[in-house]
Design a protein around this motif. Structure first.
Motif, PDB file in Angstrom:
ATOM      1  N   LEU A 453      28.042 -13.006 -19.972  1.00  0.00           N
ATOM      2  CA  LEU A 453      27.636 -14.257 -19.323  1.00  0.00           C
ATOM      3  C   LEU A 453      26.247 -14.665 -19.810  1.00  0.00           C
ATOM      4  N   GLY A 454      25.384 -13.678 -20.000  1.00  0.00           N
ATOM      5  CA  GLY A 454      24.039 -13.949 -20.483  1.00  0.00           C
ATOM      6  C   GLY A 454      24.059 -14.548 -21.884  1.00  0.00           C
ATOM      7  N   VAL A 455      24.954 -14.012 -22.714  1.00  0.00           N
ATOM      8  CA  VAL A 455      25.049 -14.553 -24.072  1.00  0.00           C
ATOM      9  C   VAL A 455      25.535 -16.001 -24.023  1.00  0.00           C
ATOM     10  N   LEU A 456      26.510 -16.234 -23.137  1.00  0.00           N
ATOM     11  CA  LEU A 456      26.996 -17.608 -22.994  1.00  0.00           C
ATOM     12  C   LEU A 456      25.873 -18.513 -22.495  1.00  0.00           C
ATOM     13  N   GLY A 457      25.092 -17.974 -21.558  1.00  0.00           N
ATOM     14  CA  GLY A 457      23.949 -18.725 -21.048  1.00  0.00           C
ATOM     15  C   GLY A 457      22.959 -19.012 -22.154  1.00  0.00           C
ATOM     16  N   GLY A 458      22.765 -18.023 -23.032  1.00  0.00           N
ATOM     17  CA  GLY A 458      21.862 -18.201 -24.153  1.00  0.00           C
ATOM     18  C   GLY A 458      22.345 -19.310 -25.069  1.00  0.00           C
ATOM     19  N   PHE A 459      23.663 -19.345 -25.263  1.00  0.00           N
ATOM     20  CA  PHE A 459      24.270 -20.381 -26.072  1.00  0.00           C
ATOM     21  C   PHE A 459      23.998 -21.762 -25.467  1.00  0.00           C
ATOM     22  N   ASP A 460      24.237 -21.813 -24.156  1.00  0.00           N
ATOM     23  CA  ASP A 460      23.994 -23.060 -23.428  1.00  0.00           C
ATOM     24  C   ASP A 460      22.564 -23.522 -23.610  1.00  0.00           C
ATOM     25  N   LYS A 461      21.669 -22.564 -23.483  1.00  0.00           N
ATOM     26  CA  LYS A 461      20.264 -22.896 -23.568  1.00  0.00           C
ATOM     27  C   LYS A 461      19.911 -23.341 -24.989  1.00  0.00           C
ATOM     28  N   ALA A 462      20.548 -22.677 -25.963  1.00  0.00           N
ATOM     29  CA  ALA A 462      20.285 -23.058 -27.347  1.00  0.00           C
ATOM     30  C   ALA A 462      20.682 -24.514 -27.577  1.00  0.00           C
ATOM     31  N   VAL A 463      21.855 -24.863 -27.058  1.00  0.00           N
ATOM     32  CA  VAL A 463      22.323 -26.237 -27.224  1.00  0.00           C
ATOM     33  C   VAL A 463      21.364 -27.192 -26.521  1.00  0.00           C
ATOM     34  N   ASP A 464      20.990 -26.808 -25.315  1.00  0.00           N
ATOM     35  CA  ASP A 464      20.121 -27.656 -24.522  1.00  0.00           C
ATOM     36  C   ASP A 464      18.776 -27.862 -25.207  1.00  0.00           C
ATOM     37  N   LEU A 465      18.187 -26.764 -25.665  1.00  0.00           N
ATOM     38  CA  LEU A 465      16.886 -26.859 -26.329  1.00  0.00           C
ATOM     39  C   LEU A 465      16.983 -27.674 -27.610  1.00  0.00           C
ATOM     40  N   THR A 466      18.067 -27.404 -28.353  1.00  0.00           N
ATOM     41  CA  THR A 466      18.200 -28.093 -29.631  1.00  0.00           C
ATOM     42  C   THR A 466      18.291 -29.600 -29.432  1.00  0.00           C
ATOM     43  N   TYR A 467      19.070 -30.001 -28.437  1.00  0.00           N
ATOM     44  CA  TYR A 467      19.316 -31.434 -28.303  1.00  0.00           C
ATOM     45  C   TYR A 467      18.384 -32.143 -27.330  1.00  0.00           C
ATOM     46  N   SER A 468      17.532 -31.400 -26.637  1.00  0.00           N
ATOM     47  CA  SER A 468      16.608 -32.141 -25.776  1.00  0.00           C
ATOM     48  C   SER A 468      15.146 -31.833 -26.073  1.00  0.00           C
ATOM     49  N   VAL A 469      14.852 -30.619 -26.518  1.00  0.00           N
ATOM     50  CA  VAL A 469      13.448 -30.299 -26.789  1.00  0.00           C
ATOM     51  C   VAL A 469      13.134 -30.426 -28.283  1.00  0.00           C
ATOM     52  N   ILE A 470      13.995 -29.866 -29.108  1.00  0.00           N
ATOM     53  CA  ILE A 470      13.722 -29.920 -30.540  1.00  0.00           C
ATOM     54  C   ILE A 470      14.036 -31.312 -31.076  1.00  0.00           C
ATOM     55  N   ASP A 471      15.255 -31.755 -30.803  1.00  0.00           N
ATOM     56  CA  ASP A 471      15.657 -33.066 -31.304  1.00  0.00           C
ATOM     57  C   ASP A 471      15.607 -34.069 -30.156  1.00  0.00           C
ATOM     58  N   ARG A 472      14.609 -34.947 -30.179  1.00  0.00           N
ATOM     59  CA  ARG A 472      14.478 -35.931 -29.110  1.00  0.00           C
ATOM     60  C   ARG A 472      14.844 -37.333 -29.580  1.00  0.00           C
TER      61      ARG A 472
END
Lengths: 789, 247
Positions: A453-472
């Motif tokens: 579940l943690g790995v899945l959460g990490g995936f989620d966070k990666a997507v979130d960071l990529t599309y909201s923090v890194i790519d704005r």
């Protein structure tokens, strides 16, 4: 005739059916995963190999700007080259009615009067193109299905700036596009990427490469050394603008599927043993309890003249029946879920024309024998007791359990605990190893779930960071080739565009000693706002002009750190070889980028003022108009809308990973239930007499149940923190194992993962406790006290 | 050894069924040691019904366990016809029990998960020339209850199943440890009747351990034990039938 001992065996199993089923299920889950993953590895590998061979996928791809056809002969003469084919490839944009942004496509040529020697296509529907009809194309089947296009339909596409209408002759698939993503994206989306195959002559004309090719496909002889061939091909193509040949390892579709197979294989080897270990432990405690309870019967059988081996075999069969039952169930479920996975998930993501889920029979044999062997390991340990039992000793009732070792501990707790609680503490203290093993078993099972579940959460966070923090940004524009800044001014002037940030992407090979990476350098402005780089602590960083900033995955892959010098072989333009210092390491989640300040990059390339594209911030009310305007700019090769990219990522997460969450919770539940139920049953069987006595002296049902279930509560409560810790540890290990240079996941064991894991364990524990409590309630006082056991 | 013990007809039946000399058994060591047998000497002729009397702790159960091949002596010797039990290996003792010995226990010790018939089959399965399981149950008058589980049988019925189980293999010798200890007088007499029948009709040597002195009246030979030794041995001139025994 079934022997009486075998009938006893069957009745024993029937009597203990829930316990037997709980253990068999743990084994079944382990076997299911083993059979499923092993089968998938087997199927994917074999299908891939068969597909590659049947459609003659090239082993080396050599892109070049424009090389005349006769150069192919020089390549064919290189030692180790078995076959060469030149073809034309190019980017195209497909207009879809009602869609603001055209879909990016790759156009690939097919020889006009023969089938391709290499990289043939699989015709799924319709017919091959008629070379005399220039407007005919074959279309990638997944894209056609996503847009409801069939042979006979027309399609409008822009190639090299000119718009043309094509007629679809057939739908095709190719081993080259098993996994096809839009350029710069990681997740395939059938609707947003297309491949068009068309006549070589027509395509060459469209891209101004008549009588020439811009990609050479090379098949190697079996003994050939790819590196050596690549070096020679590069030398031949250099003066025609070769950008560096690469082998299958760097071919993007193959790279993804190789990664998938690798991680499946790794999981199939590391996860099932956990289940087998838990099952072995459960069988150990169950069989040891059985033997303890049946010592009189064992003594009796010995008195009759049954040998120790005969009696041992009888109990051993109990183990074998459960293990084999669980293993067979697991095999069946493994095949079913493997088929579902193959058809539902894998065939959806990887475009095989056929994907038969086929388990290597050896996997069944392995699964069943590993189950029986590990279960037996638990059982055999106990069977020693059968052998050691002397018939005369066995005929005497066992001595009362010795609790004296717990006396001091309990004395210390006397003032704190009431009598029933002290009984619980005594029991736990008397068999610390058994308690410890139960705690550990639940903890590992829960850890496995929490970790996943943690790995899945990490995936989620990666997507979130990529599309909201890194790519704005809201969208990005790619130009057909690096152009001067004029295009950027044009973009800025467009109505509805709020901000524009140019970038320069250069394809390079990065080298540090023997390590190398084929990829690109992103030239960004020094303080980007729309597309940023993050430091390891997730704060935005300046893009420096005095050297290269590498993503963490890339720095690891190249084994280089800030301060070291990196060799950069530029694969376009004048193809300089640069030596640049690494000045910083950035966090990366998806992909493995390298950053360099835009003008410094251009200066290093001696191409000042060039940009490859731009990130846009849009006024969303006017976005449709902006997309329409972009469509009419000849310099624009493609537009990608961030929300769409994010949506396809999210879709994949929801489909694959979303379901995985439930599966993981169920797995934690099964292990916990198996352990808690069996521990409870045994505690109950061992203490039915004591518990009845408690009832006789006036304890209520609830108080009596507390004495029994309190022990389980303590075990469960101890297990939860261990499960959480194990989860964090396993998540880190799984994330590290799954991370590649395609995406790097940092495990994120957040409250959700912890919550689901804890909840699954608690629910399983409560159900198991409730099932045993029913027996406490039904305890018959008189008969319990009369019986000697 | 196992092969040697496997053929009952190879026994030299001219010898006494058991010949015991200086038999000792000590449990534990040092000052805590318990001397259960302190040098017992005894001969039991073939085909007799013998009652072994004694108080709790007199050593009678220990003697029975050693003669039955369930336990090992600490010293002395015990012969079963011409075979020395005290010299046998574990495998030898297992074969001895398998082919020659039947046991009946105070608490019946039936397998709760097997029916009456199946409990008997447990033994007929591994015997060389057994009675049919149904036939053995017929001998103890339980032919109507063959498919009942132990939990569905009364104490006397359970004990009769245990006897049927013990005689089904046609044992050379039948050991009974307090066979009526858990039964009322009527049921107890029925059980003793069955044991007497086994002795007379099948010619099986029957050794009954009990502290109920009245049982002695039906024996050929009565052996009294105390403190781990044979205190007294008497041969009954007039034997009573099971029904005549005062309870």
């Amino acid at each position: 005739m079934v022997s009486p001992l075998d009938r006893k065996l069957l009745r024993d199993i029937w009597r203990m059916k829930i316990q037997a089923v709980a253990i068999a299920l743990v084994i079944a889950v382990g076997v299911l995963l083993l059979v499923m993953m092993d089968g998938l590895v087997n199927s994917l590998e074999q299908t891939r190999q068969a597909y590659y061979e049947r459609y003659r996928l090239a082993e080396v791809f050599a892109p070049v700007k424009r090389a005349p056809d006769h150069v192919l002969q020089s390549i064919a003469q290189i030692e180790g080259v078995a076959a060469v084919e030149g073809r034309v490839v190019g980017g195209a944009l497909i207009d879809i009615e009602g869609q603001a942004v055209p879909v990016r496509a790759q156009a690939v040529s097919l020889p006009d009067f023969s089938s391709p020697r290499l990289n043939d296509i699989y015709l799924a529907e319709g017919r091959r193109i008629d070379p005399r009809r220039r407007e005919e194309i074959l279309l990638l089947q997944g894209f056609a299905d996503a847009h409801d296009l069939s042979p006979g339909d027309t399609l409008s596409a822009t190639m090299n700036g000119s718009r043309r209408t094509f007629r679809i002759a057939g739908l095709a698939q190719s081993p080259e596009f098993l996994y096809s993503t839009a350029p710069g994206e990681l997740v395939p989306d059938d609707a947003r990427f297309a491949v068009i195959w068309m006549s070589e002559e027509a395509l060459a004309a469209a891209y101004d490469v008549d009588g020439a090719f811009n990609q050479a496909l090379i098949a190697l002889e079996r003994t050939a050394e790819p590196r050596a061939v690549i070096a020679k091909v590069d030398r031949i193509l250099e003066r025609y603008g070769g950008t560096g040949a690469y082998d299958l390892e760097d071919q993007i579709s193959n790279k993804f599927i190789t990664e998938e197979i690798r991680s499946l294989r790794m999981s199939s080897r590391s996860v099932p043993p956990i289940f087998m270990g838990v099952a072995a432990f459960l069988l150990y405690i169950v069989i040891s309890r059985m033997i303890e309870a049946e010592r009189m019967q064992i003594g009796l059988l010995k008195a009759f003249g049954y040998t120790s081996a005969e009696i041992g075999w009888h109990y051993f069969k109990f183990v074998v029946v459960i293990a084999a039952g669980g293993a067979l169930l697991g095999c069946a479920l493994g095949v079913i879920s493997g088929q579902l996975m193959a058809a539902g998930v894998y065939q959806d993501v990887y475009k095989f024309p056929f994907l038969l889920f086929r388990v290597d029979p050896a996997a069944f044999v392995t699964a069943i024998s590993v189950s029986i062997a590990s279960a037996s390991a638990g059982g055999l340990f106990v069977l020693r007791k059968v052998f050691a039992l002397s018939p005369a000793v066995a005929m005497r009732p066992p001595a009362p359990a010795d609790y004296s070792s717990s006396a001091r501990l309990v004395a210390a707790l006397r003032s704190v605990l009431d009598q029933p609680s002290r009984m619980i503490v005594r029991r736990i203290a008397r068999q610390p190893m058994r308690t410890f093993a139960a705690v550990l078993g639940i903890g590992v099972g829960m850890g496995l779930s929490v970790g996943m579940l943690g790995v899945l959460g990490g995936f989620d966070k990666a997507v979130d960071l990529t599309y909201s923090v890194i790519d704005r940004s809201d969208a990005s524009v790619a130009l057909i080739e690096p152009l001067d800044q004029k295009t950027i001014f044009e973009l800025r002037r467009m109505d509805g565009v709020i901000a524009v940030e140019p970038y320069r992407a250069v394809s390079v090979v990065l080298r540090n000693g023997v390590r190398s990476h084929r990829g690109g350098i992103n030239g960004l402005i020094s303080e980007p706002q729309l597309s940023r780089a993050l430091s390891l602590d997730m704060s935005p960083i300046y893009i420096r002009a005095d050297g290269i900033t590498l993503s963490r995955t890339l720095a690891n892959k190249l084994d280089i750190s800030a301060g070291d010098l990196l060799t950069v072989e530029v694969r376009e333009g004048r193809r300089p070889v640069l030596t640049l210092p690494v000045v910083n390491v950035a966090e990366s989640l998806l992909g493995s980028p390298a950053y360099f300040e835009l003008s410094a990059l251009n200066e290093a390339l001696s191409e000042p003022g060039r940009v490859s594209g731009a990130y846009l911030k849009l006024d969303m009310d006017k976005s449709t108009q902006v997309y329409e305007d972009l469509k009419n700019m000849p310099a624009v090769a493609g537009v990608s809308i961030k929300e769409e990219a994010r949506a396809s990522f999210q879709k994949m997460m929801d489909q694959g990973a979303g379901a995985m969450r439930y599966v993981m919770a169920v797995i934690a539940g099964i292990i916990t239930f198996g352990i808690v139920y069996n521990t409870a049953r045994i505690a109950f069987a061992e203490r039915a007499h004591d518990l009845a006595s408690l009832r006789v002296i006036g304890f209520t049902r609830g108080e009596t149940a507390f004495v029994l279930l309190g022990e389980l509560g303590v075990i469960t409560l101890f297990a939860i923190p261990i499960g959480l810790l194990a989860g964090v540890g396993l998540a880190g290990a799984i994330a590290a194992a799954f991370s590649t240079d395609l995406y790097s996941i940092s495990a994120e064991v957040g409250p959700v993962a912890m919550g689901i894991g804890t909840l699954a364990v608690l629910i399983a524990s409560v159900i198991a406790g409730w099932m045993v409590k029913r027996d406490v309630d039904r305890l018959e006082l008189v008969s319990a006290l009369k019986s000697r056991e | 050894m196992q092969a040697a013990m496997s053929a009952p007809d190879q026994i030299d039946r001219n010898e006494p069924a058991f010949r015991v000399r200086g038999l000792t058994k000590t449990y534990g060591e040092g000052p805590a040691a318990v001397h259960a047998l302190r040098g017992a000497d005894l001969d039991i002729p073939d085909g007799e019904l013998v009652v072994l009397l004694g108080a709790s702790g007199s050593g009678k159960s220990t003697l029975l366990n050693i003669l039955g091949g369930l336990d090992r002596a600490s010293g002395g010797s015990a012969h079963f016809f011409d075979r020395e039990l005290t010299a046998m290996s574990d495998a030898g003792l297992t074969a001895y029990r398998r082919h020659h010995v039947g046991f009946v226990f105070q608490f019946y010790n039936l397998m709760p998960s097997l029916t009456a018939l199946e409990n008997v089959e447990l033994v007929t399965e591994i015997a060389d020339n057994p009675l049919g399981a149904g036939e053995a149950l017929g001998l103890v008058g339980l032919d109507k209850r063959v498919d009942h589980f132990p939990a569905e049988l009364s104490g006397g019925e359970q004990q009769r199943v245990a006897i049927a189980r013990a005689i089904a293999k046609r044992p050379t010798v039948l050991f009974c440890d307090e066979p009526t200890g858990a039964l009322d007088s009527t049921t107890g007499r029925q059980v003793l009747r069955v044991l007497q029948d086994v002795n007379t009709e099948l010619g099986t040597t029957v050794i009954i351990v009990t502290h109920a002195a009245a049982t002695a009246a039906m024996a050929h030979r009565v052996i009294n034990m105390a403190d781990g030794t044979i205190r007294e041995e008497t041969v009954n001139k007039h034997r009573l039938s099971a029904e005549e025994i005062e309870w």
